[in-house]
Write a protein that holds these residues in place. Structure first.
Motif, PDB file in Angstrom:
ATOM      1  N   PHE A  46       0.876  -1.192   0.099  1.00  0.00           N
ATOM      2  CA  PHE A  46      -0.132  -0.176  -0.176  1.00  0.00           C
ATOM      3  C   PHE A  46       0.846   1.164  -0.187  1.00  0.00           C
ATOM      4  N   GLY A  47      -0.165   2.823  -0.794  1.00  0.00           N
ATOM      5  CA  GLY A  47       1.048   4.011  -0.607  1.00  0.00           C
ATOM      6  C   GLY A  47       0.556   4.518   0.625  1.00  0.00           C
ATOM      7  N   ILE A  48       1.496   5.315   1.334  1.00  0.00           N
ATOM      8  CA  ILE A  48       1.101   6.521   1.825  1.00  0.00           C
ATOM      9  C   ILE A  48       1.695   7.247   1.432  1.00  0.00           C
ATOM     10  N   VAL A  49       0.786   8.763   0.267  1.00  0.00           N
ATOM     11  CA  VAL A  49       1.086   9.516   0.111  1.00  0.00           C
ATOM     12  C   VAL A  49       0.795  10.681   1.758  1.00  0.00           C
ATOM     13  N   VAL A  50       2.729  11.283   1.064  1.00  0.00           N
ATOM     14  CA  VAL A  50       2.996  12.016   2.634  1.00  0.00           C
ATOM     15  C   VAL A  50       3.259  13.721   2.997  1.00  0.00           C
ATOM     16  N   SER A  51       2.942  14.573   3.821  1.00  0.00           N
ATOM     17  CA  SER A  51       3.811  15.606   3.544  1.00  0.00           C
ATOM     18  C   SER A  51       4.982  16.204   3.580  1.00  0.00           C
ATOM     19  N   ASP A  52       5.258  15.285   4.120  1.00  0.00           N
ATOM     20  CA  ASP A  52       7.306  16.033   4.553  1.00  0.00           C
ATOM     21  C   ASP A  52       8.562  14.327   4.100  1.00  0.00           C
ATOM     22  N   GLU A 113       4.206  19.811  -5.641  1.00  0.00           N
ATOM     23  CA  GLU A 113       3.467  20.657  -6.480  1.00  0.00           C
ATOM     24  C   GLU A 113       1.886  20.574  -5.975  1.00  0.00           C
ATOM     25  N   ALA A 114       1.273  19.266  -5.284  1.00  0.00           N
ATOM     26  CA  ALA A 114      -0.018  19.092  -5.574  1.00  0.00           C
ATOM     27  C   ALA A 114      -0.268  18.271  -4.456  1.00  0.00           C
ATOM     28  N   PRO A 115       0.441  19.363  -3.341  1.00  0.00           N
ATOM     29  CA  PRO A 115      -0.099  18.628  -1.841  1.00  0.00           C
ATOM     30  C   PRO A 115      -1.890  18.048  -1.598  1.00  0.00           C
ATOM     31  N   GLY A 116      -1.595  16.825  -0.932  1.00  0.00           N
ATOM     32  CA  GLY A 116      -3.219  16.890  -1.078  1.00  0.00           C
ATOM     33  C   GLY A 116      -3.569  17.570   0.611  1.00  0.00           C
ATOM     34  N   LYS A 117      -4.747  16.577   0.781  1.00  0.00           N
ATOM     35  CA  LYS A 117      -6.076  17.062   1.949  1.00  0.00           C
ATOM     36  C   LYS A 117      -5.405  16.070   3.337  1.00  0.00           C
ATOM     37  N   LYS A 118      -5.880  16.441   4.164  1.00  0.00           N
ATOM     38  CA  LYS A 118      -5.040  15.927   5.220  1.00  0.00           C
ATOM     39  C   LYS A 118      -6.480  14.964   5.806  1.00  0.00           C
ATOM     40  N   VAL A 119      -6.578  14.234   5.652  1.00  0.00           N
ATOM     41  CA  VAL A 119      -8.279  13.028   6.381  1.00  0.00           C
ATOM     42  C   VAL A 119      -7.577  13.138   7.886  1.00  0.00           C
ATOM     43  N   HIS A 125     -12.422   5.236  13.499  1.00  0.00           N
ATOM     44  CA  HIS A 125     -13.972   5.764  12.804  1.00  0.00           C
ATOM     45  C   HIS A 125     -14.080   7.166  12.735  1.00  0.00           C
ATOM     46  N   SER A 126     -13.120   7.879  12.121  1.00  0.00           N
ATOM     47  CA  SER A 126     -13.340   9.467  11.843  1.00  0.00           C
ATOM     48  C   SER A 126     -13.512   9.937  10.502  1.00  0.00           C
ATOM     49  N   SER A 127     -12.863   8.395  10.222  1.00  0.00           N
ATOM     50  CA  SER A 127     -12.654   8.736   7.790  1.00  0.00           C
ATOM     51  C   SER A 127     -12.885   7.572   7.516  1.00  0.00           C
ATOM     52  N   LEU A 128     -13.235   7.572   6.176  1.00  0.00           N
ATOM     53  CA  LEU A 128     -13.476   6.884   5.533  1.00  0.00           C
ATOM     54  C   LEU A 128     -11.931   6.326   5.336  1.00  0.00           C
ATOM     55  N   GLY A 129     -11.988   4.877   4.674  1.00  0.00           N
ATOM     56  CA  GLY A 129     -10.305   4.582   4.049  1.00  0.00           C
ATOM     57  C   GLY A 129      -9.729   3.231   5.100  1.00  0.00           C
ATOM     58  N   VAL A 130      -8.805   3.092   4.107  1.00  0.00           N
ATOM     59  CA  VAL A 130      -7.939   2.783   5.366  1.00  0.00           C
ATOM     60  C   VAL A 130      -7.534   3.892   6.961  1.00  0.00           C
ATOM     61  N   SER A 131      -7.218   2.902   7.415  1.00  0.00           N
ATOM     62  CA  SER A 131      -7.366   3.991   8.831  1.00  0.00           C
ATOM     63  C   SER A 131      -6.286   3.193   9.810  1.00  0.00           C
ATOM     64  N   ASN A 181      -1.317   9.342  10.532  1.00  0.00           N
ATOM     65  CA  ASN A 181      -1.454   8.256  10.893  1.00  0.00           C
ATOM     66  C   ASN A 181      -1.202   7.745  11.743  1.00  0.00           C
ATOM     67  N   LEU A 182      -2.253   6.613  12.455  1.00  0.00           N
ATOM     68  CA  LEU A 182      -1.965   5.000  13.259  1.00  0.00           C
ATOM     69  C   LEU A 182      -1.558   4.555  13.188  1.00  0.00           C
ATOM     70  N   ILE A 183      -0.301   3.884  13.789  1.00  0.00           N
ATOM     71  CA  ILE A 183       0.083   2.832  13.349  1.00  0.00           C
ATOM     72  C   ILE A 183      -0.337   1.033  14.814  1.00  0.00           C
ATOM     73  N   GLU A 184      -0.684   0.444  14.565  1.00  0.00           N
ATOM     74  CA  GLU A 184      -0.449  -0.241  15.582  1.00  0.00           C
ATOM     75  C   GLU A 184       0.725  -0.974  15.846  1.00  0.00           C
ATOM     76  N   LEU A 185       0.971  -1.211  16.847  1.00  0.00           N
ATOM     77  CA  LEU A 185       2.281  -2.065  17.171  1.00  0.00           C
ATOM     78  C   LEU A 185       1.294  -3.445  18.310  1.00  0.00           C
ATOM     79  N   VAL A 186       1.615  -4.335  17.860  1.00  0.00           N
ATOM     80  CA  VAL A 186       1.263  -5.542  18.625  1.00  0.00           C
ATOM     81  C   VAL A 186       2.332  -6.912  18.962  1.00  0.00           C
ATOM     82  N   GLY A 187       2.148  -7.110  20.184  1.00  0.00           N
ATOM     83  CA  GLY A 187       3.538  -8.309  20.524  1.00  0.00           C
ATOM     84  C   GLY A 187       3.290  -7.773  21.531  1.00  0.00           C
ATOM     85  N   PRO A 188       4.620  -9.079  22.804  1.00  0.00           N
ATOM     86  CA  PRO A 188       4.391  -9.090  23.742  1.00  0.00           C
ATOM     87  C   PRO A 188       5.545  -8.132  24.131  1.00  0.00           C
TER      88      PRO A 188
END
Length: 190
Positions: A46-52, A113-119, A125-131, A181-188
Motif C-alpha cells: 500500500f502507498g502513503i502520500v506524505v507531506s514531508d 507541487e500538488a499537496p493532498g488534503k489531510k484526512v 472511525h473518523s474517516s473512511l478508507g484505510v485507517s 496516521n495511526l500505527i498499531e504495534l502488536v506483540g509481547p
C-alpha cells in the motif's frame, strides 16, 4: 422379525454402498483439478502520500525499524495512463519489515507541487478508507524504546494487554507517523 440371512444380505449391501460412495468421494477429491492460486503474492502493498518525505522516511526507518528498498520513479505519462496521478511525476520509496521477496511494501511518496488534503485520523472511525497500519513485533518494549529514542510516544494508555479471547501476554500500542496516521504495534512485552 426379519430372516437372519436377509438381515446379513441387507447389512452387506449397505456396507458395500457406503464403501462404494466413500471410495467415489475420495477418488473425486483426489482427481479434482485444483485451480491455481489466484494471487502471485500472499501479502498486499500500500502507498502513503506524505507531506514531508524525508521526515516520514526517517520515522518509518528510525522510529519503527523498517528497511528501505530501492526507490523507483513514475513518469507523468505512466501516472496519467494508469490513473495514479494527473500527469504528475513522482518517486516511490518502498519500506519493508524484512528484506524478503514477498514482504509487504509500505510505499511512501510526496507531491510537493500538488499537496493532498489531510484526512481526520483522530480515531479509526473518523474517516473512511484505510485507517491504520498494524505491525506485529517480537518485543513491544524494544519497539517502544526505539520509537521513544526517535521522540515518538504512544497515544492514549498504550501498551494495553489484549482482552480475553486473544492470545495472552500480547499488547497493543498506538503511535502516529509525522502526518498523524495511526500505527498499531502488536506483540509481547519482554
Amino acid at each position: 422379525m426379519k430372516n437372519p440371512s436377509f438381515v446379513n444380505r441387507e447389512l452387506i449391501c449397505t456396507t458395500f454402498i457406503v464403501l462404494a460412495v466413500s471410495g467415489l468421494a475420495v477418488w473425486a477429491a483426489n482427481t479434482k483439478t485444483v485451480p491455481e492460486a489466484e494471487f502471485a503474492k500472499s501479502t498486499v502493498d500500500f502507498g502513503i502520500v506524505v507531506s514531508d518525505l524525508e521526515k516520514s522516511r526517517n520515522f518509518y526507518k528510525n522510529a519503527l525499524g523498517l528497511k528501505e528498498r530501492d526507490a523507483f520513479e513514475v513518469t507523468p505519462a505512466m501516472g496519467a495512463d494508469s490513473g495514479l496521478s494527473d500527469n504528475l511525476a513522482f518517486k516511490v520509496y518502498p519500506m519493508v519489515l524484512e528484506d524478503e521477496s514477498t514482504a509487504t511494501n509500505v510505499k511512501l511518496m510526496q507531491f510537493k507541487e500538488a499537496p493532498g488534503k489531510k484526512v481526520d485520523n483522530s480515531f479509526i472511525h473518523s474517516s473512511l478508507g484505510v485507517s491504520y497500519l498494524t505491525i506485529y513485533v517480537k518485543d513491544t518494549t524494544a519497539a517502544l524504546a526505539r520509537a521513544k529514542a526517535y521522540g515518538v510516544e504512544p497515544i492514549a494508555k498504550g501498551p494495553i494487554a489484549l482482552p480475553k479471547g486473544f492470545p495472552q501476554g500480547i499488547y497493543l500500542t498506538l503511535l502516529r507517523d509525522p502526518d498523524g496516521n495511526l500505527i498499531e504495534l502488536v506483540g509481547p512485552k519482554k
